[in-house]
Design a protein around this motif. Structure first.
Motif, PDB file in Angstrom:
ATOM      1  N   SER A   1       1.113  -1.378  -0.326  1.00  0.00           N
ATOM      2  CA  SER A   1       0.029   0.072   0.029  1.00  0.00           C
ATOM      3  C   SER A   1       0.916   1.420   0.083  1.00  0.00           C
ATOM      4  CB  SER A   1      -0.400   0.342   0.942  1.00  0.00           C
ATOM      5  OG  SER A   1      -0.357  -0.283   2.770  1.00  0.00           O
ATOM      6  N   VAL A   2       1.925   0.936   0.474  1.00  0.00           N
ATOM      7  CA  VAL A   2       2.919   2.619   0.747  1.00  0.00           C
ATOM      8  C   VAL A   2       3.655   2.466  -0.351  1.00  0.00           C
ATOM      9  CG1 VAL A   2       5.206   3.023   1.558  1.00  0.00           C
ATOM     10  CG2 VAL A   2       3.495   2.212   3.248  1.00  0.00           C
ATOM     11  N   GLU A   3       3.933   1.351  -1.645  1.00  0.00           N
ATOM     12  CA  GLU A   3       4.544   2.020  -2.733  1.00  0.00           C
ATOM     13  C   GLU A   3       3.335   2.294  -3.737  1.00  0.00           C
ATOM     14  OE1 GLU A   3       8.041  -1.774  -2.777  1.00  0.00           O
ATOM     15  OE2 GLU A   3       5.971  -2.411  -3.155  1.00  0.00           O
ATOM     16  N   ILE A   4       1.757   2.025  -3.808  1.00  0.00           N
ATOM     17  CA  ILE A   4       1.111   2.281  -4.443  1.00  0.00           C
ATOM     18  C   ILE A   4       0.865   3.285  -4.007  1.00  0.00           C
ATOM     19  CG2 ILE A   4      -1.117   2.505  -4.935  1.00  0.00           C
ATOM     20  CD1 ILE A   4      -1.122  -0.850  -4.300  1.00  0.00           C
ATOM     21  N   MET A   5       0.874   4.106  -3.266  1.00  0.00           N
ATOM     22  CA  MET A   5       0.994   5.484  -2.589  1.00  0.00           C
ATOM     23  C   MET A   5       1.665   6.345  -3.652  1.00  0.00           C
ATOM     24  SD  MET A   5      -2.214   6.046  -1.586  1.00  0.00           S
ATOM     25  CE  MET A   5      -1.977   7.180  -1.864  1.00  0.00           C
ATOM     26  N   MET A   6       3.670   6.110  -2.786  1.00  0.00           N
ATOM     27  CA  MET A   6       4.439   6.494  -3.925  1.00  0.00           C
ATOM     28  C   MET A   6       4.380   6.697  -4.810  1.00  0.00           C
ATOM     29  SD  MET A   6       7.550   5.062  -1.229  1.00  0.00           S
ATOM     30  CE  MET A   6       8.703   5.769  -2.286  1.00  0.00           C
ATOM     31  N   LEU A   7       3.469   5.052  -6.049  1.00  0.00           N
ATOM     32  CA  LEU A   7       3.132   5.284  -7.331  1.00  0.00           C
ATOM     33  C   LEU A   7       1.980   6.773  -7.802  1.00  0.00           C
ATOM     34  CD1 LEU A   7       3.406   4.797 -10.476  1.00  0.00           C
ATOM     35  CD2 LEU A   7       1.836   2.596  -9.492  1.00  0.00           C
ATOM     36  N   ILE A   8       0.865   6.843  -6.654  1.00  0.00           N
ATOM     37  CA  ILE A   8      -0.108   7.925  -6.859  1.00  0.00           C
ATOM     38  C   ILE A   8       1.297   8.961  -7.106  1.00  0.00           C
ATOM     39  CG2 ILE A   8      -1.620   8.555  -6.240  1.00  0.00           C
ATOM     40  CD1 ILE A   8      -1.955   5.827  -7.747  1.00  0.00           C
ATOM     41  N   SER A   9       1.437   9.394  -6.022  1.00  0.00           N
ATOM     42  CA  SER A   9       2.032  10.717  -6.017  1.00  0.00           C
ATOM     43  C   SER A   9       3.013  11.126  -6.859  1.00  0.00           C
ATOM     44  CB  SER A   9       3.133  10.444  -4.476  1.00  0.00           C
ATOM     45  OG  SER A   9       4.017  11.794  -4.254  1.00  0.00           O
ATOM     46  N   ASP A  10       4.032  10.055  -7.843  1.00  0.00           N
ATOM     47  CA  ASP A  10       4.572  10.112  -8.940  1.00  0.00           C
ATOM     48  C   ASP A  10       3.925  10.463 -10.365  1.00  0.00           C
ATOM     49  OD1 ASP A  10       6.828   9.530  -7.394  1.00  0.00           O
ATOM     50  OD2 ASP A  10       7.170   7.501  -7.940  1.00  0.00           O
ATOM     51  N   LEU A  11       3.172   9.398 -10.241  1.00  0.00           N
ATOM     52  CA  LEU A  11       1.395  10.027 -11.292  1.00  0.00           C
ATOM     53  C   LEU A  11       1.507  11.797 -11.358  1.00  0.00           C
ATOM     54  CD1 LEU A  11      -0.106   6.396 -11.569  1.00  0.00           C
ATOM     55  CD2 LEU A  11       1.202   8.318 -13.312  1.00  0.00           C
ATOM     56  N   GLU A  12       0.747  11.863  -9.917  1.00  0.00           N
ATOM     57  CA  GLU A  12       0.465  13.537  -9.664  1.00  0.00           C
ATOM     58  C   GLU A  12       2.007  14.138  -9.911  1.00  0.00           C
ATOM     59  OE1 GLU A  12      -2.756  12.816  -6.153  1.00  0.00           O
ATOM     60  OE2 GLU A  12      -0.099  12.895  -5.414  1.00  0.00           O
ATOM     61  N   ASP A  13       2.433  13.803  -9.542  1.00  0.00           N
ATOM     62  CA  ASP A  13       3.466  14.630  -9.797  1.00  0.00           C
ATOM     63  C   ASP A  13       3.888  15.262 -11.262  1.00  0.00           C
ATOM     64  OD1 ASP A  13       4.377  15.521  -6.788  1.00  0.00           O
ATOM     65  OD2 ASP A  13       5.977  13.958  -7.032  1.00  0.00           O
ATOM     66  N   HIS A  14       4.214  14.188 -11.690  1.00  0.00           N
ATOM     67  CA  HIS A  14       4.153  13.779 -13.353  1.00  0.00           C
ATOM     68  C   HIS A  14       3.199  14.797 -14.119  1.00  0.00           C
ATOM     69  CE1 HIS A  14       6.296  12.385 -16.866  1.00  0.00           C
ATOM     70  NE2 HIS A  14       4.838  12.402 -17.816  1.00  0.00           N
ATOM     71  N   PHE A  15       1.797  14.892 -14.008  1.00  0.00           N
ATOM     72  CA  PHE A  15       0.517  14.642 -14.706  1.00  0.00           C
ATOM     73  C   PHE A  15      -0.044  16.555 -14.152  1.00  0.00           C
ATOM     74  CE2 PHE A  15       0.972  10.317 -15.898  1.00  0.00           C
ATOM     75  CZ  PHE A  15       1.033  10.431 -17.781  1.00  0.00           C
ATOM     76  N   GLY A  16       0.376  16.924 -13.334  1.00  0.00           N
ATOM     77  CA  GLY A  16       0.007  17.808 -12.474  1.00  0.00           C
ATOM     78  C   GLY A  16      -1.409  17.784 -11.652  1.00  0.00           C
ATOM     79  N   ILE A  17      -2.070  16.209 -11.295  1.00  0.00           N
ATOM     80  CA  ILE A  17      -3.406  16.327 -10.559  1.00  0.00           C
ATOM     81  C   ILE A  17      -2.672  16.078  -9.014  1.00  0.00           C
ATOM     82  CG2 ILE A  17      -3.249  15.429 -13.448  1.00  0.00           C
ATOM     83  CD1 ILE A  17      -3.311  12.759 -11.873  1.00  0.00           C
ATOM     84  N   THR A  18      -4.317  15.831  -8.797  1.00  0.00           N
ATOM     85  CA  THR A  18      -4.329  15.513  -7.804  1.00  0.00           C
ATOM     86  C   THR A  18      -5.467  14.511  -7.556  1.00  0.00           C
ATOM     87  OG1 THR A  18      -3.618  17.284  -6.799  1.00  0.00           O
ATOM     88  CG2 THR A  18      -5.130  15.994  -4.879  1.00  0.00           C
ATOM     89  N   ILE A  19      -5.134  13.068  -6.726  1.00  0.00           N
ATOM     90  CA  ILE A  19      -5.632  11.766  -6.622  1.00  0.00           C
ATOM     91  C   ILE A  19      -6.595  11.813  -5.555  1.00  0.00           C
ATOM     92  CG2 ILE A  19      -6.189   9.992  -7.534  1.00  0.00           C
ATOM     93  CD1 ILE A  19      -4.053  10.064  -9.641  1.00  0.00           C
TER      94      ILE A  19
END
Length: 82
Positions: free
Chosen positions: A38-56
């Protein structure tokens, strides 16, 4: 950017973020195939947010199981911000 290009970019971010040797496809399961915690998934989500300039928001992740789920979620968020 086309949806196909966006999906490829998401696959690249996932691959880089998780540092996996696994061939990632739209049907790759985050837990079963990739073994992400779950921690790795949250880190992945954070990377996607940073890359695309979005918030999930975390409550949107409930049904996310495979890469295609992530792609749909990212696309939806990008469309909200456009």
């Amino acid at each position: 950017m086309t949806i196909a290009q966006l999906n490829e970019e998401i696959l690249t971010v996932v691959s880089n973020s998780t540092e996996t040797e696994l061939k990632i496809t739209e049907n790759t399961h985050l837990l079963r195939d990739m073994g992400l915690t779950s921690v790795e998934i949250m880190m992945l989500i954070s990377d996607l947010e940073d890359h695309f300039g979005i918030t999930i928001s975390a409550d949107r992740l409930h049904g996310v199981q495979i890469i295609a789920d992530l792609q749909a979620l990212v696309l939806e968020e990008i469309r909200k911000h456009s």
